[in-house]
Motif scaffolding. Structure first.
Motif, PDB file in Angstrom:
ATOM      1  N   ASP A 188      38.890  42.238  24.402  1.00 57.04           N
ATOM      2  CA  ASP A 188      37.741  42.463  25.293  1.00 57.04           C
ATOM      3  C   ASP A 188      37.170  43.869  25.128  1.00 57.04           C
ATOM      4  O   ASP A 188      35.965  44.073  25.199  1.00 57.04           O
ATOM      5  CB  ASP A 188      38.163  42.276  26.759  1.00 57.04           C
ATOM      6  CG  ASP A 188      38.615  40.861  27.019  1.00 57.04           C
ATOM      7  OD1 ASP A 188      38.505  40.032  26.104  1.00 57.04           O
ATOM      8  OD2 ASP A 188      39.079  40.584  28.143  1.00 57.04           O
ATOM      9  N   GLY A 189      38.058  44.842  24.916  1.00 54.43           N
ATOM     10  CA  GLY A 189      37.611  46.235  24.795  1.00 54.43           C
ATOM     11  C   GLY A 189      36.714  46.427  23.583  1.00 54.43           C
ATOM     12  O   GLY A 189      35.674  47.077  23.663  1.00 54.43           O
ATOM     13  N   THR A 190      37.093  45.846  22.454  1.00 59.98           N
ATOM     14  CA  THR A 190      36.300  45.994  21.230  1.00 59.98           C
ATOM     15  C   THR A 190      34.949  45.313  21.383  1.00 59.98           C
ATOM     16  O   THR A 190      33.912  45.858  20.973  1.00 59.98           O
ATOM     17  CB  THR A 190      37.078  45.399  20.026  1.00 59.98           C
ATOM     18  OG1 THR A 190      38.353  46.023  19.977  1.00 59.98           O
ATOM     19  CG2 THR A 190      36.355  45.638  18.731  1.00 59.98           C
ATOM     20  N   ALA A 192      33.320  44.802  24.180  1.00 56.67           N
ATOM     21  CA  ALA A 192      32.504  45.597  25.103  1.00 56.67           C
ATOM     22  C   ALA A 192      31.952  46.841  24.400  1.00 56.67           C
ATOM     23  O   ALA A 192      30.795  47.208  24.579  1.00 56.67           O
ATOM     24  CB  ALA A 192      33.334  45.998  26.317  1.00 56.67           C
ATOM     25  N   GLN A 193      32.795  47.480  23.580  1.00 54.13           N
ATOM     26  CA  GLN A 193      32.340  48.666  22.832  1.00 54.13           C
ATOM     27  C   GLN A 193      31.220  48.291  21.869  1.00 54.13           C
ATOM     28  O   GLN A 193      30.238  49.014  21.728  1.00 54.13           O
ATOM     29  CB  GLN A 193      33.501  49.252  22.023  1.00 54.13           C
ATOM     30  CG  GLN A 193      34.606  49.860  22.857  1.00 54.13           C
ATOM     31  CD  GLN A 193      34.290  51.286  23.241  1.00 54.13           C
ATOM     32  OE1 GLN A 193      33.659  52.010  22.497  1.00 54.13           O
ATOM     33  NE2 GLN A 193      34.720  51.677  24.418  1.00 54.13           N
TER      34      GLN A 193
ATOM     35  N   PRO B  47      45.320  47.635  20.947  1.00 53.64           N
ATOM     36  CA  PRO B  47      44.238  48.069  21.845  1.00 53.64           C
ATOM     37  C   PRO B  47      44.636  48.152  23.316  1.00 53.64           C
ATOM     38  O   PRO B  47      44.071  48.941  24.060  1.00 53.64           O
ATOM     39  CB  PRO B  47      43.159  46.997  21.641  1.00 53.64           C
ATOM     40  CG  PRO B  47      43.426  46.428  20.306  1.00 53.64           C
ATOM     41  CD  PRO B  47      44.905  46.499  20.125  1.00 53.64           C
ATOM     42  N   GLY B  76      40.745  42.037  30.842  1.00 54.94           N
ATOM     43  CA  GLY B  76      39.585  42.937  30.879  1.00 54.94           C
ATOM     44  C   GLY B  76      39.540  43.914  29.722  1.00 54.94           C
ATOM     45  O   GLY B  76      40.337  43.848  28.790  1.00 54.94           O
ATOM     46  N   GLU B  77      38.592  44.851  29.847  1.00 54.22           N
ATOM     47  CA  GLU B  77      38.302  45.759  28.733  1.00 54.22           C
ATOM     48  C   GLU B  77      39.352  46.841  28.546  1.00 54.22           C
ATOM     49  O   GLU B  77      39.602  47.300  27.446  1.00 54.22           O
ATOM     50  CB  GLU B  77      36.921  46.405  28.963  1.00 54.22           C
ATOM     51  CG  GLU B  77      36.493  47.237  27.774  1.00 54.22           C
ATOM     52  CD  GLU B  77      35.175  47.957  28.005  1.00 54.22           C
ATOM     53  OE1 GLU B  77      34.473  47.631  28.971  1.00 54.22           O
ATOM     54  OE2 GLU B  77      34.867  48.857  27.202  1.00 54.22           O
ATOM     55  N   GLY B  78      39.943  47.295  29.633  1.00 56.77           N
ATOM     56  CA  GLY B  78      40.955  48.347  29.509  1.00 56.77           C
ATOM     57  C   GLY B  78      40.342  49.723  29.384  1.00 56.77           C
ATOM     58  O   GLY B  78      39.159  49.919  29.658  1.00 56.77           O
ATOM     59  N   SER B  80      39.268  51.516  27.061  1.00 54.60           N
ATOM     60  CA  SER B  80      38.222  51.833  26.078  1.00 54.60           C
ATOM     61  C   SER B  80      36.866  52.035  26.757  1.00 54.60           C
ATOM     62  O   SER B  80      35.988  52.691  26.195  1.00 54.60           O
ATOM     63  CB  SER B  80      38.125  50.753  25.004  1.00 54.60           C
ATOM     64  OG  SER B  80      37.785  49.520  25.592  1.00 54.60           O
ATOM     65  N   ALA B  81      36.707  51.504  27.969  1.00 57.38           N
ATOM     66  CA  ALA B  81      35.450  51.697  28.703  1.00 57.38           C
ATOM     67  C   ALA B  81      35.219  53.174  29.030  1.00 57.38           C
ATOM     68  O   ALA B  81      34.094  53.586  29.303  1.00 57.38           O
ATOM     69  CB  ALA B  81      35.468  50.878  29.986  1.00 57.38           C
TER      70      ALA B  81
END
Lengths: 201, 244
Positions: A188-190, A192-193, B47, B76-78, B80-81
Motif C-alpha cells: 500500500d505504501g508504494t 500511495a507514493q 516496506p 494501510g500505507e505505513g 512511507s506517508a
C-alpha cells in the motif's frame, strides 16, 4: 568428532561466516575448493590475498578500490558537478551496474539510526560537506533507502547541505512503481507514493 | 503452545541472520512484544518492517517464555506517508523509541496502544501533532502508573487557574499557590487540561519539558538510562522549526 583436519574445519568455519552460506553450504563450498585445487582454490587464494593487500577505501568518496582516488573519482569523463550519496558500497555498485549515472559518488558508511545509536559523527557527513564546499558541485542526489532511517538521514543531509552551500540543488530518488511491477503485487505504501508522485503523460 | 492474533504497530526491526528479523511490536492487547519474523529481508516484507507500520500479528511460541515467531500482515500505507516530512519522521522515531524504552515487555498496555494510534493518525497534520505527541507521552506515563494529576491544585484544591505542575509529585498547582515557587515549578500548558485549551507560543516546549521531566525521573532514570536520543533529536527539530 570432526570429519576433517583442523585446517579444513577452519576453512569451513570461515566460509560459513560469508553471507548466503551456512555450515552445510560452507562444507560443500570447501569440498568444491579442495577438489578443484588448481582451477579454483589456488586462484581464489591468490585473488583474496591480492584484494586483502591492495583494496582500500577511497579517501575522496569512500568506495573500495585498489587505487586512491578510486577509478570513479579519477575518471575524467565523469561529471564532477554531480554527486550521488549512497549508504554503502553495495548501493554504489548497484547504480554502476545500471550505467545510467555518470557523476561521482559519496559513500556515507551507514544511516542515522536512533535504535543503533548511530549519530552524524559516525557517518562521512563532514567529508561530504567539505567536498561540496571545496569543489564545483551543482547537484547532490540523495540515493538513500526509502525507510524511516534512510529518509531521516536524507532530510538531515539536505539541511546540512543547504546550510553549507546555497548554490547547489539537493534531490532525492523518485519513489513508486518499479519497472515490471504489477499494482496488485505492490504494498500500500508504494502505491500511495506512486500516486502522489504521478506526472502528466 | 502459545498462539494469538492481535493488531500492532512495529516499533523496531533488527536483522537476525540473513533473512530474518527480531521485531519489537506494540500490540493492542498483549502489550509490547518481540517476535522473530522469518523472511523479513524479502522485498515483500521490508516496506512494513519499520517503526510506525500498522500490522496484524499472528504470534506463535512453543513455550510461553520463549521468543516466538510471528507472521505480519500490513494494514494501510505505513510510515512511507511521512517520508517527505522531516519533522513528522522525527516525531515518529521519538514516539517509537520512547515507547520501546519505557514499556516493559509482555504486559498489556492498551492505553499506550491507543495513544500511539492517535499520534500516528495525527502525524500528517503538521499544526496538530506536536500537541498530540505531548499528550501521548502523558498517556504513556499514565499507563505506566505515573500519571499526572491535573484535576485540581495540590495545595488549595482549586480547579481554576491551574498553570504549574509540581516537579516532585506530578500534581497541578494553581497560579496563586505556585507563584512563590515559580522557578522550581514546571509550566502546565492549557492544552494539557483540555483539548479546547488552545495552543499558544511556548506551549509545546512547556509540554515536552513537563512530560520529559517525569519520563526521565520516573521511568528512564529508574533503568539507569537517559531519555532516548530520538526524543532529543525531535526537540532539536521542533526548536529549529520554531515550534517549541
Amino acid at each position: 568428532m570432526a570429519a576433517a583436519g583442523p585446517e579444513i574445519e577452519r576453512l569451513i568455519a570461515l566460509l560459513a561466516k560469508l553471507p548466503g552460506l551456512g555450515p552445510r553450504s560452507a562444507r560443500r563450498a570447501a569440498l568444491a575448493l579442495l577438489k578443484r585445487r588448481e582451477q579454483l582454490l589456488l586462484p581464489l587464494t591468490e585473488a583474496m590475498a591480492d584484494a586483502g593487500a591492495r583494496v582500500r577505501p577511497c579517501q575522496t568518496c569512500g568506495a573500495l578500490d585498489t587505487c586512491d582516488p578510486c577509478a570513479v573519482c579519477s575518471d575524467g569523463s565523469r561529471d564532477g558537478r554531480l554527486i550521488c550519496v549512497v549508504e554503502e558500497v553495495g548501493a554504489l555498485w548497484a547504480l554502476e551496474r545500471g550505467g545510467s549515472f555518470r557523476g561521482r559518488y559519496h559513500v556515507l558508511g551507514g544511516l542515522l539510526s536512533a535504535l543503533d545509536g548511530v549519530g552524524p559523527e559516525a557517518l562521512r557527513v563532514e567529508e561530504l560537506i567539505a567536498r561540496v564546499v571545496d569543489t564545483d558541485v551543482r547537484e547532490v542526489i540523495l540515493a538513500l533507502p526509502a525507510t524511516v532511517d534512510g529518509q531521516t538521514t536524507a532530510h538531515y543531509l539536505a539541511d546540512r547541505l543547504s546550510g553549507a552551500a546555497n548554490a547547489i540543488s539537493v534531490t532525492m530518488l523518485a519513489r513508486g512503481v518499479p519497472v515490471g511491477g504489477e499494482l496488485d503485487w505492490l504494498d500500500d505504501g508504494t502505491i500511495a507514493q506512486a500516486l502522489r508522485a504521478r506526472r502528466p503523460v | 503452545m502459545t498462539e494469538w492474533e492481535d493488531d500492532a504497530y512495529v516499533l523496531s526491526a533488527r536483522a537476525h541472520g540473513e533473512s530474518g528479523a527480531i521485531v519489537d511490536l506494540l500490540t493492542e492487547t498483549h502489550g509490547r512484544h518481540a517476535a522473530h519474523v522469518a523472511g523479513a529481508a524479502s522485498r515483500r516484507m521490508k516496506p512494513f518492517l519499520q517503526a510506525g507500520a500498522r500490522v496484524v500479528v499472528n504470534y506463535r511460541a512453543r513455550v510461553p517464555d520463549q521468543l516466538g515467531s510471528a507472521t505480519l500482515e500490513p494494514i494501510g500505507e505505513g510510515p512511507s506517508a511521512l517520508f517527505d516530512d522531516p519533522l513528522a519522521l522525527a516525531g515518529l522515531s521519538a514516539a517509537a523509541a520512547v515507547t520501546a524504552g519505557a514499556l516493559p515487555e509482555r504486559q498489556p498496555h492498551p492505553g499506550a496502544f491507543l495513544a500511539f494510534e492517535a499520534l500516528i493518525a495525527c502525524l500528517p497534520l503538521t499544526e496538530v501533532w506536536p500537541a498530540v505527541y505531548v499528550r501521548f507521552e502523558a498517556g504513556l506515563l499514565q499507563d505506566l502508573g505515573f500519571g499526572l494529576d491535573l484535576s485540581r491544585c495540590a495545595a488549595t484544591g482549586s480547579v481554576d487557574d491551574l498553570v504549574y505542575v509540581s516537579p516532585r509529585t506530578g500534581r497541578a498547582v494553581s497560579r496563586a499557590a505556585g507563584e512563590p515557587y515559580h522557578d522550581k515549578m514546571l509550566i502546565l500548558p492549557p492544552f494539557m487540561l483540555s483539548a479546547q485549551g488552545g495552543l499558544n507560543p511556548g506551549d509545546i516546549g512547556a509540554g515536552m519539558a513537563l512530560t520529559g521531566h517525569f519520563l526521565d525521573q520516573f521511568v528512564f532514570a529508574a533503568m539507569n538510562r537517559p531519555l532516548p536520543a530520538p526524543r532529543e533529536r525531535l526537540l532539536e527539530r521542533l526548536r529549529d522549526a520554531g515550534a517549541l
